[in-house]
Design an enzyme around this catalytic site. Structure first.
Site, mmCIF file in Angstrom:
data_model
loop_
_atom_site.group_PDB
_atom_site.id
_atom_site.type_symbol
_atom_site.label_atom_id
_atom_site.label_comp_id
_atom_site.label_asym_id
_atom_site.label_seq_id
_atom_site.Cartn_x
_atom_site.Cartn_y
_atom_site.Cartn_z
ATOM 1 N N TYR A 178 0.838 -1.195 0.000
ATOM 2 C CA TYR A 178 0.000 0.000 0.000
ATOM 3 C C TYR A 178 0.873 1.245 0.000
ATOM 4 O O TYR A 178 2.033 1.225 0.419
ATOM 5 C CB TYR A 178 -0.930 0.009 1.214
ATOM 6 C CG TYR A 178 -0.222 0.177 2.546
ATOM 7 C CD1 TYR A 178 0.001 1.446 3.100
ATOM 8 C CD2 TYR A 178 0.232 -0.926 3.260
ATOM 9 C CE1 TYR A 178 0.643 1.596 4.321
ATOM 10 C CE2 TYR A 178 0.868 -0.781 4.482
ATOM 11 C CZ TYR A 178 1.077 0.479 5.008
ATOM 12 O OH TYR A 178 1.728 0.630 6.206
ATOM 13 N N CYS A 179 0.307 2.342 -0.495
ATOM 14 C CA CYS A 179 0.982 3.647 -0.449
ATOM 15 C C CYS A 179 -0.104 4.719 -0.373
ATOM 16 O O CYS A 179 -1.279 4.400 -0.192
ATOM 17 C CB CYS A 179 1.895 3.841 -1.661
ATOM 18 S SG CYS A 179 1.068 3.667 -3.251
ATOM 19 N N THR A 180 0.255 5.971 -0.517
ATOM 20 C CA THR A 180 -0.692 7.061 -0.283
ATOM 21 C C THR A 180 -1.883 7.034 -1.230
ATOM 22 O O THR A 180 -3.032 6.983 -0.808
ATOM 23 C CB THR A 180 0.018 8.419 -0.389
ATOM 24 O OG1 THR A 180 1.170 8.426 0.445
ATOM 25 C CG2 THR A 180 -0.917 9.544 0.029
ATOM 26 N N GLY A 182 -1.682 5.129 -4.445
ATOM 27 C CA GLY A 182 -1.664 3.940 -5.281
ATOM 28 C C GLY A 182 -0.580 3.877 -6.326
ATOM 29 O O GLY A 182 -0.217 2.796 -6.792
ATOM 30 N N ILE A 207 -4.093 4.555 0.539
ATOM 31 C CA ILE A 207 -4.569 4.894 1.882
ATOM 32 C C ILE A 207 -5.696 5.928 1.832
ATOM 33 O O ILE A 207 -6.656 5.857 2.596
ATOM 34 C CB ILE A 207 -3.407 5.456 2.730
ATOM 35 C CG1 ILE A 207 -2.274 4.420 2.827
ATOM 36 C CG2 ILE A 207 -3.877 5.828 4.125
ATOM 37 C CD1 ILE A 207 -0.981 5.004 3.383
#
Length: 300
Positions: A178-180, A182, A207
């Site tokens: 996951y990241c901020t 995508g 996220i």
């Protein structure tokens, strides 16, 4: 709080035949529109975060959707009381996410699968998965999913070597990233697949989307999410389970506030509680404070 402004977060991996010319045209359009933000354009696509009034952001989205390359461009929208950026940057780059990998990867064909926020939440407590944070260490320190692995990296380009050194023995497990928003996971899942991991998924929409989902409401995310605009820290878990995990650089008190060291030769971004920001006068260390005072002539 009035919400006359919006913040748009978006990206799309799509071939752009003349990215430098498109960058120049897009910069002029954004200037005329009056928006502010940071937009990166490469031969592989576009990645942007911008702020503007409701009217400005509506026009921006309509214009982008009218372009044949971006007719299906997805925008993540946050309401705001004002601009989230001080300036406008529209720049051409070789890569949307700096990786410098030894093989050219296309996330549209080389990446892993996607999990909706609900599916992701259902995976969080499973014993047969590894959850890998696809961001930098300072982002993880502010907030992260419970049980997520902290890669402890300063730059994204360090991921391939880190994966080889730390995950090689787990190729039989399902890897979730996951990241901020995508975009980094688009490339990270492609790297994982290329490194021999077959069962790889990313949190679709990142996220930000997870926190906006009306069903999961950000459950399972502890702390706040680091964002690359004037807000810096954004709450994700909208339930009563929300806690702070960031720790003050000086005293260890839980906090969600990042500041830059006041010393112009340092500017270390560090977590700090309100009390220590006052008592330490905005410096990350006594050495930085002494250096700054000497440089300004306050101490001879």
């Amino acid at each position: 709080m009035t919400t006359d402004y919006r913040i748009l977060l978006y990206y799309k991996y799509v071939p752009i035949s003349d990215p430098e010319a498109f960058t120049a045209e897009h910069l002029q359009f954004c200037k005329e529109l009056g928006i502010k933000g940071r937009i990166l354009i490469a031969s592989e696509g576009i990645n942007g975060t911008l702020s503007g009034t409701i009217e400005q952001t509506e026009r921006y989205m309509e214009t982008m959707h009218a372009h044949p390359l971006f007719s299906d461009l997805l925008f993540k929208i946050d309401e705001a009381s004002g601009h989230a950026f001080k300036k406008l940057f529209v720049r051409h780059k070789k890569e949307l996410v700096t990786l410098r990998y030894d093989k050219k990867l296309d996330p549209n064909t080389d990446g892993g699968g996607r999990l909706t926020p609900k599916q992701w939440h259902e995976h969080l407590d499973r014993d047969d998965v590894l959850i890998l944070d696809g961001r930098s260490d300072y982002e993880y320190d502010l907030g992260h999913f419970r049980n997520a692995i902290k890669p402890d990296l300063e730059t994204f380009r360090e991921f391939p070597e880190w994966i080889r050194n730390n995950l090689s023995e787990h190729k039989d497990k399902r890897i979730l990233t996951y990241c901020t928003g995508g975009i980094r996971c688009e490339m990270l899942t492609a790297v994982l697949k290329n490194e021999g991991f077959d069962d790889v998924f990313q949190l679709d929409g990142g996220i930000v989307t997870y926190g906006q989902d009306p069903e999961v409401q950000g459950k399972g995310f502890d702390g706040n999410c680091y964002v690359f605009d004037e807000r810096v820290s954004v709450r994700i878990n909208q339930t009563d389970e929300h806690i702070l995990v960031g720790e003050c650089h000086h005293c260890g008190t839980k906090t969600d506030r990042y500041i830059n060291c006041k010393d112009d030769t340092c500017h270390l971004q560090h977590l700090v509680c309100e009390e220590c920001e006052t008592t330490k006068r905005g410096y990350c260390s006594t050495d930085c404070e002494t250096h700054d005072l000497v440089a300004s002539g306050s101490v001879l």
